[in-house]
Design a protein around this motif. Structure first.
Motif, PDB file in Angstrom:
ATOM      1  N   ASN A 141       0.802  -1.239   0.000  1.00 48.69           N
ATOM      2  CA  ASN A 141       0.000   0.000   0.000  1.00 48.69           C
ATOM      3  C   ASN A 141       0.824   1.272   0.000  1.00 48.69           C
ATOM      4  N   LEU A 191       2.297   2.501   2.448  1.00 46.54           N
ATOM      5  CA  LEU A 191       1.948   3.216   3.683  1.00 46.54           C
ATOM      6  C   LEU A 191       3.097   3.094   4.679  1.00 46.54           C
ATOM      7  N   SER A 207      -9.719   5.255   7.357  1.00 42.91           N
ATOM      8  CA  SER A 207      -9.851   4.625   6.049  1.00 42.91           C
ATOM      9  C   SER A 207      -9.988   3.118   6.239  1.00 42.91           C
ATOM     10  N   GLU A 250     -10.136  -0.338   4.953  1.00 44.51           N
ATOM     11  CA  GLU A 250      -9.691  -1.010   3.719  1.00 44.51           C
ATOM     12  C   GLU A 250      -9.791  -2.527   3.841  1.00 44.51           C
ATOM     13  N   SER A 309      -4.637   3.693  -1.281  1.00 44.93           N
ATOM     14  CA  SER A 309      -4.792   4.028   0.142  1.00 44.93           C
ATOM     15  C   SER A 309      -4.624   5.524   0.313  1.00 44.93           C
ATOM     16  N   THR A 331      -4.010   9.968   8.821  1.00 50.99           N
ATOM     17  CA  THR A 331      -4.827   8.807   8.454  1.00 50.99           C
ATOM     18  C   THR A 331      -4.587   7.626   9.372  1.00 50.99           C
ATOM     19  N   THR A 387      -5.354   3.763   9.075  1.00 50.23           N
ATOM     20  CA  THR A 387      -5.780   2.771   8.089  1.00 50.23           C
ATOM     21  C   THR A 387      -6.220   1.512   8.836  1.00 50.23           C
ATOM     22  N   ASN A 441      -7.613  -2.382   8.664  1.00 47.14           N
ATOM     23  CA  ASN A 441      -7.646  -3.541   7.790  1.00 47.14           C
ATOM     24  C   ASN A 441      -7.797  -4.784   8.682  1.00 47.14           C
TER      25      ASN A 441
END
Ligand code: GLU
Length: 398
Positions: free
Chosen positions: A86, A88, A204, A206, A219, A230, A232, A234
């Motif tokens: 990603n 990230l 976010s 995902e 992303s 952010t 993230t 998951n």
């Protein structure tokens, strides 16, 4: 005498889980219900991941309390995955492993929301976002992407919804329930709005990353300036068919990861050690089985779309990811089979359950009262039969 708190009295039940429970109840009465309500892969967890868990048991090293934020090697593997897949940048100390992505989201809202803070929720949205925001004392502010814009919220809509009280924004891409996927360009436009405001966090989600038919998952946290803004979210459930193992995770700015760790330390501690070892196996082996499952979802999307298009009054978008259709069924509102009048999507979902013996979820729970959600994480045989039954039941309404 019931002595419930106002907080819990006012909290909506999870509509997805409630419908799944209803389908189970019908089945226990001997009714042949096809369940398209709960979004979970119909595949088994791939064998090598099962083996990873078995060897962890045999090693005998993972029976005690794990560190609250997860084993260090798992957090490192997640950090590596974020970078590799990603782009990230979250170090291992910025990762918190939780009891499913649902707990990750609960932790985040507990960590950032003060009473009366607003959280912008892109609608249609996953059912639990609103309840978890409210439980933390926040106010969900819904911004609607309608079916004609593929259910996607635009940067202008986002900009208009931001107030001095806005603390965070949450959305999922690929989206549950619509299957819509934000392109990188669309995320860039959203990020330009977000970066104009200080103190705005993006959550976010995902979790459907690997079930993305566009071939390019983007992303928002990887965009310029967005890493510090952010978190993230998951997890293992959807891409690896591991719903019951309950492993979710976040990558977050360090201050937020530490706060989520603190919240989780009081609520539940770490999640199951053996499940974490299974997750480590999944994240350090190749994605072959995940890609195979995704290919099969894509194949099903094709024939399900064709079958839904054959039903008069049912309008669909073309989902680009996840494994849901979210058809607009408002053409049936106001109709009746002579006994039951269909006033809204909830009535229609119950009508479908009672007359077609198929469980679906009302769109009201996802913030769009014109729609219902069907999961196509089911066998071809069941999907074909379910849609045939729905078509027949709807034909009785006039
Ligand atoms: N995320 C899945 C769904 O939307 C699982 C159910 C749930 O936890 O709400 O159906």
């Amino acid at each position: 005498m019931e002595m419930l708190s106002d907080r819990i009295k006012n909290m909506a039940e999870s509509a997805t889980l409630a419908m799944a429970a209803k389908a189970r109840e019908y089945k226990s009465r001997g009714i042949n219900v096809i369940s398209l309500s709960l979004g979970e892969p119909d595949f088994k967890t791939p064998k090598h991941i099962q083996e990873g868990a078995k060897s962890a048991i045999d090693e005998g090293k993972y029976f005690a309390y794990p560190p609250v934020n997860g084993y260090a090697d798992l957090r490192q593997a997640i950090s590596d995955k974020f970078k590799k897949e990603n782009n990230l940048d979250y170090r291992a100390d910025q990762i918190v492993v939780s009891n499913g992505a649902k707990q990750s989201i609960a932790n985040i809202f507990q960590a950032i929301i003060n009473e009366g803070d607003e959280v912008i929720v892109f609608a249609p949205f996953w059912v639990s976002y609103s309840a978890l925001i409210e439980l933390a004392g926040g106010i969900p502010v819904y911004v609607n992407g309608g079916i004609d814009s593929d259910f996607k919220v635009t940067a202008d809509q986002l900009s208009a919804a931001i107030t001095p009280k806005t603390k965070a924004i949450i959305f999922s891409s690929p989206c549950n329930p619509t299957g819509s996927v934000f392109t990188k360009d669309e995320l860039v436009s959203l990020s330009e709005v977000i970066l104009k405001h200080d103190n705005l966090i993006v959550v976010s989600d995902e979790i459907y990353e690997h079930i993305n038919y566009t071939g390019a998952h983007a992303s928002i946290g990887a965009l310029p300036g967005m890493n510090e803004r952010t978190v993230t979210v998951n997890g293992m459930a959807k891409g690896f068919a591991m719903t019951g193992w309950r492993v979710g995770y976040i990558g977050a700015p360090l201050w937020l990861a530490k706060a989520c760790n603190k919240v989780q330390g009081q609520f539940t501690s770490a999640n199951c050690g053996i499940a974490q070892r299974a997750a480590l196996t999944a994240l350090t082996t190749d994605l072959g089985p995940t890609q195979e499952m995704s290919k099969e979802y894509l194949r099903r999307r094709g024939f399900v779309k064709e079958l839904l298009d054959e039903i008069p009054g049912v309008k669909t978008n073309v989902p680009q990811g996840a494994f849901y259709f979210f058809p607009d069924v408002s053409a049936y509102f106001g109709k009746s089979d002579g006994e039951t009048v269909i006033n809204n999507a909830s009535d229609l979902s119950m009508y479908i359950l009672d007359n077609a013996h198929v469980s679906v979820v009302t769109g009201e729970a996802f913030g769009d009262p014109n729609c219902i959600r069907l999961s196509y994480a089911a066998s071809e045989e069941n999907l074909r039969e379910a849609i045939k039954r729905i078509k027949e039941a709807l034909a009785k309404l006039s």
